[in-house]
Design an enzyme around this catalytic site. Structure first.
Site, PDB file in Angstrom:
ATOM      1  N   TYR A  74      33.533  49.204  41.506  1.00  8.02           N
ATOM      2  CA  TYR A  74      32.900  48.527  42.637  1.00  8.02           C
ATOM      3  C   TYR A  74      31.417  48.831  42.627  1.00  8.02           C
ATOM      4  O   TYR A  74      31.003  49.976  42.398  1.00  8.02           O
ATOM      5  CB  TYR A  74      33.517  48.980  43.966  1.00  8.02           C
ATOM      6  CG  TYR A  74      32.881  48.302  45.161  1.00  8.02           C
ATOM      7  CD1 TYR A  74      33.218  46.988  45.508  1.00  8.02           C
ATOM      8  CD2 TYR A  74      31.908  48.953  45.936  1.00  8.02           C
ATOM      9  CE1 TYR A  74      32.619  46.348  46.592  1.00  8.02           C
ATOM     10  CE2 TYR A  74      31.305  48.323  47.016  1.00  8.02           C
ATOM     11  CZ  TYR A  74      31.658  47.018  47.341  1.00  8.02           C
ATOM     12  OH  TYR A  74      31.053  46.388  48.411  1.00  8.02           O
ATOM     13  N   ASP A 168      29.490  40.660  56.757  1.00  9.44           N
ATOM     14  CA  ASP A 168      28.303  40.821  55.920  1.00  9.44           C
ATOM     15  C   ASP A 168      27.265  39.701  55.946  1.00  9.44           C
ATOM     16  O   ASP A 168      26.092  39.939  56.166  1.00  9.44           O
ATOM     17  CB  ASP A 168      28.730  41.016  54.459  1.00  9.44           C
ATOM     18  CG  ASP A 168      29.853  42.027  54.304  1.00  9.44           C
ATOM     19  OD1 ASP A 168      30.348  42.548  55.314  1.00  9.44           O
ATOM     20  OD2 ASP A 168      30.232  42.312  53.159  1.00  9.44           O
ATOM     21  N   ARG A 203      31.389  34.031  47.822  1.00  8.42           N
ATOM     22  CA  ARG A 203      30.775  35.350  48.038  1.00  8.42           C
ATOM     23  C   ARG A 203      29.300  35.191  48.452  1.00  8.42           C
ATOM     24  O   ARG A 203      28.721  34.116  48.282  1.00  8.42           O
ATOM     25  CB  ARG A 203      30.826  36.169  46.729  1.00  8.42           C
ATOM     26  CG  ARG A 203      32.217  36.555  46.252  1.00  8.42           C
ATOM     27  CD  ARG A 203      32.797  37.744  46.996  1.00  8.42           C
ATOM     28  NE  ARG A 203      31.922  38.910  47.010  1.00  8.42           N
ATOM     29  CZ  ARG A 203      32.160  40.005  47.743  1.00  8.42           C
ATOM     30  NH1 ARG A 203      33.227  40.077  48.507  1.00  8.42           N
ATOM     31  NH2 ARG A 203      31.334  41.017  47.719  1.00  8.42           N
ATOM     32  N   GLU A 406      42.121  37.531  51.443  1.00  7.27           N
ATOM     33  CA  GLU A 406      41.091  38.130  52.284  1.00  7.27           C
ATOM     34  C   GLU A 406      40.689  37.140  53.394  1.00  7.27           C
ATOM     35  O   GLU A 406      40.560  37.514  54.547  1.00  7.27           O
ATOM     36  CB  GLU A 406      39.901  38.427  51.367  1.00  7.27           C
ATOM     37  CG  GLU A 406      38.864  39.347  51.898  1.00  7.27           C
ATOM     38  CD  GLU A 406      37.729  39.544  50.904  1.00  7.27           C
ATOM     39  OE1 GLU A 406      37.736  38.930  49.812  1.00  7.27           O
ATOM     40  OE2 GLU A 406      36.810  40.313  51.239  1.00  7.27           O
ATOM     41  N   GLN A 421      45.062  41.423  49.669  1.00  2.00           N
ATOM     42  CA  GLN A 421      44.111  42.215  50.463  1.00  2.00           C
ATOM     43  C   GLN A 421      44.928  43.072  51.439  1.00  2.00           C
ATOM     44  O   GLN A 421      45.730  42.564  52.224  1.00  2.00           O
ATOM     45  CB  GLN A 421      43.186  41.251  51.209  1.00  2.00           C
ATOM     46  CG  GLN A 421      42.155  41.898  52.093  1.00  2.00           C
ATOM     47  CD  GLN A 421      40.901  42.319  51.346  1.00  2.00           C
ATOM     48  OE1 GLN A 421      40.721  41.996  50.167  1.00  2.00           O
ATOM     49  NE2 GLN A 421      40.043  43.067  52.013  1.00  2.00           N
TER      50      GLN A 421
HETATM   51  C1  9WN Z   1      30.974  45.379  51.618  1.00  6.33           C
HETATM   52  C2  9WN Z   1      36.530  45.579  52.329  1.00  6.33           C
HETATM   53  C3  9WN Z   1      35.251  45.014  52.913  1.00  6.33           C
HETATM   54  C4  9WN Z   1      35.376  44.690  54.414  1.00  6.33           C
HETATM   55  C5  9WN Z   1      34.183  43.894  54.930  1.00  6.33           C
HETATM   56  C6  9WN Z   1      33.991  42.681  54.033  1.00  6.33           C
HETATM   57  C7  9WN Z   1      33.803  43.110  52.581  1.00  6.33           C
HETATM   58  C8  9WN Z   1      32.190  44.517  51.270  1.00  6.33           C
HETATM   59  C9  9WN Z   1      31.834  43.560  50.150  1.00  6.33           C
HETATM   60  O1  9WN Z   1      34.929  43.848  52.149  1.00  6.33           O
HETATM   61  O2  9WN Z   1      32.593  43.848  52.496  1.00  6.33           O
HETATM   62  O3  9WN Z   1      31.306  46.377  52.529  1.00  6.33           O
HETATM   63  O4  9WN Z   1      31.682  44.036  49.012  1.00  6.33           O
HETATM   64  O5  9WN Z   1      31.681  42.362  50.391  1.00  6.33           O
HETATM   65  O6  9WN Z   1      32.908  41.907  54.459  1.00  6.33           O
HETATM   66  O7  9WN Z   1      34.380  43.517  56.264  1.00  6.33           O
HETATM   67  O8  9WN Z   1      35.490  45.872  55.139  1.00  6.33           O
HETATM   68  O9  9WN Z   1      37.603  44.733  52.607  1.00  6.33           O
END
Ligand code: 9WN
Length: 433
Positions: A74, A168, A203, A406, A421
Site C-alpha cells: 500500500y 477522501d 479513484r 467498496e 471489502q
Molecule cells: C486512504 C480503507 C479506506 C477508508 C476510507 C476510503 C479509502 C484510503 C485510500 O479506503 O481511503 O485512507 O487509499 O483511498 O476513502 O474511507 O477508510 O477502506
C-alpha cells in the site's frame, strides 16, 4: 461467498485487513465497523480487533488512521510517513500513519456489547470486559480530538487532510484542496492503487494525490506535533460529519462510562463535548438548503457544497422536530435515496441532481454500504425505525451480487472499487442478524 467468509478471508490473525489487495492493513474507522461484523462471529475476536487498533494509539491519545501489518502493498507506507522517527508520541511497533479518521469506535464498542449481551454467558463477559479494557483509551481519544482539533471549543472538529474525513475526494474538499499547492520538493512516488483498480476513473486523480502527499510533507515538517500541524497545515476544515460522529460517539461512550463506573468528571466531559458538537452541527445548517456545512478554517468561510455529509444532523440529533423531519424526508426523497434513477434506495454520496455528481468516482456519487449502515444505525437510535429498516433492505438489495464491493454505481448498481471489502461484509453481517 458470504459476508462471514469475506471477513475470515481477510483475517491475518490479529487484524482483518480493510480489503485483500487494495488495503492490506488496518484502517481506523474500518476496524470499528469490522469489529461489529466480527461480533456476530465471536465476541472475543471482535474485541481483539479493537485491542489491536488501540495498541497503536499514540501516546498523546490519537488513534492513527492506518495501523500497518507486516505486508507492504500500500502506498503511502510507513516509510513515507516516518512517524516513529519524527514524533515521540508515535509508536514504533506497530508502525502507523500520522493522521486520524472519524471517531466511530465507541459506537462499535456499544454495538459489540449489545450483540454480546444477547449471546452466551461467555459472550456477555467478553463484551463487558472489552468495555472495561478500552473505555479509558477511547476517552483519551475523544479528549485528543477536543483538545487538538477544536482548540477554541467551537464544537466543530477539524480535519487536516481529506483522508481524515474518510471521504477522501468528496467535492466538499475541492475548494480547500485548491489552496494546497505541492512544492517542487515533493518527493516522487508511485501510486499502487491505480494498478489494482483498473478503471482509473473510480479513484482520485493524480492531481489530488499530489496534494494528499504534499500534506504529509507539511506534517512531517511539523514532526506531527498536533498543535503545530493545526497551525501550519495548508488544509484545515471543520468537518461537520466527523463532528456529528464525535457528538453521538461521545454520548455512547458517556453512557458506557456511567454503566461501568468510569470517573464522573470524564463522563461529564463527554456529555459536554457531545452537547457542544451536536449544537454546532445543527447551527451549521444552510438557511437555504437546510443541509449542514463544513467550515474552512483557513479562509474562514462556509463550504456550501451539497453532499451526503450535509445530513450530519441526522447522525448527531439536535435539530427541532420539524427541521429534523424535513431533513429526514429530504434524505429519503427524490433528490437523494429516493431518486428515481437509482437501482436501490440508498443515499448516494452526491445527489444525481447535483452538478458535481460523478456516478463512478469514489466519494463523488457512488453509494457506500458502510455509510448507509451508519445512517441506519442513527435512524434507529433517534426513533426512525421505518427509515432504518428501509436502508437495511435497500442496501441488502444493492450488495445482493455478493461482491461486497467498496462502493456501487447508483444508477446501474455496478460494483466498484475493491471487492471483498471488509467493512461492507461487516455491516451486512450486522444487518442480517
Ligand atoms: C486512504 C480503507 C479506506 C477508508 C476510507 C476510503 C479509502 C484510503 C485510500 O479506503 O481511503 O485512507 O487509499 O483511498 O476513502 O474511507 O477508510 O477502506
Amino acid at each position: 461467498m458470504g459476508a462471514a467468509d469475506v471477513l475470515r478471508g481477510n483475517d491475518i490473525g490479529t487484524m482483518v485487513t480493510a480489503a485483500p489487495a487494495l488495503y492490506p492493513h488496518m484502517w481506523s474507522w474500518d476496524a470499528a465497523f469490522i469489529s461489529i461484523g466480527l461480533a456476530h462471529l465471536g465476541v472475543e475476536r471482535a474485541g481483539q480487533e479493537i485491542r489491536t487498533l488501540l495498541a497503536a494509539q499514540w501516546a498523546d491519545g490519537m488513534i492513527p488512521h492506518i495501523v500497518y501489518g507486516d505486508r507492504g502493498g500500500y502506498f503511502p507506507g510507513p516509510g513515507r510517513w516516518g512517524t516513529a522517527e519524527l514524533s515521540s508520541a508515535a509508536p514504533s511497533a506497530p508502525l502507523t500513519s500520522g493522521i486520524c479518521q472519524p471517531p466511530v469506535h465507541a459506537i462499535a464498542v456499544g454495538r459489540i456489547l449489545e450483540v454480546a449481551r444477547r449471546g452466551s454467558e461467555a459472550d456477555r463477559l467478553a463484551g463487558e470486559q472489552l468495555v472495561r479494557d478500552c473505555w479509558d483509551s477511547l476517552y483519551r481519544w475523544h479528549a485528543w480530538l477536543s483538545e487538538y482539533r477544536d482548540p477554541s471549543g467551537t464544537g466543530l472538529i477539524g480535519v487536516v487532510h481529506g483522508w481524515e474525513s474518510g471521504m477522501d475526494n468528496s467535492p466538499r474538499w475541492d475548494r480547500p484542496y485548491s489552496a494546497v499547492v505541492p512544492g517542487p520538493d515533493l518527493p516522487s512516488y508511485v501510486r499502487l492503487d491505480r494498478e489494482l483498480v483498473r478503471d482509473g476513473a473510480e479513484r482520485p486523480t493524480d492531481v489530488e494525490y499530489d496534494r494528499y502527499l504534499w500534506l504529509i510533507e507539511e506534517m512531517r515538517r511539523a514532526s506531527y506535533d498536533p498543535a503545530k500541524v493545526y497551525d501550519t497545515c495548508s488544509f484545515l476544515v471543520a468537518d461537520v460529519f466527523v463532528s456529528a460522529i464525535f457528538a453521538v460517539a461521545s454520548d455512547v461512550l458517556a453512557d458506557l462510562g456511567s454503566d461501568f463506573g468510569a470517573p464522573a468528571s470524564e463522563v461529564a466531559d463527554l456529555r459536554m463535548w457531545a452537547a457542544r458538537s451536536r449544537a454546532a452541527v445543527a447551527a451549521s445548517c444552510s438557511p437555504e438548503t437546510g443541509l449542514a456545512r463544513d467550515f474552512d478554517r483557513r479562509t474562514n468561510t462556509w463550504i456550501d457544497v451539497e453532499t451526503l455529509a450535509g445530513f450530519a444532523p441526522l447522525i448527531s440529533g439536535g435539530l427541532s422536530p420539524d427541521a429534523e423531519r424535513a431533513l429526514l424526508d429530504e434524505l429519503h426523497g427524490p433528490r437523494w435515496a429516493g431518486h428515481p434513477s437509482l437501482v436501490a434506495k440508498v443515499p448516494p454520496t452526491v445527489s444525481p441532481d447535483s452538478e458535481g455528481f460523478k456516478s463512478r468516482e469514489y466519494w463523488r456519487g457512488p453509494q457506500w454500504p458502510v455509510v448507509s449502515w451508519l445512517f441506519g444505525w442513527a435512524h434507529a437510535r433517534h426513533g426512525y425505525a421505518a427509515e432504518s429498516e428501509r436502508l437495511r433492505a435497500e442496501t441488502l438489495k444493492l450488495v445482493g451480487d455478493g461482491a461486497f464491493s467498496e462502493y456501487y454505481e447508483p444508477v446501474t448498481g455496478e460494483a466498484l472499487g475493491s471487492r471483498k471489502q471488509s467493512w461492507t461484509a461487516a455491516v451486512i453481517l450486522d444487518w442480517l442478524d
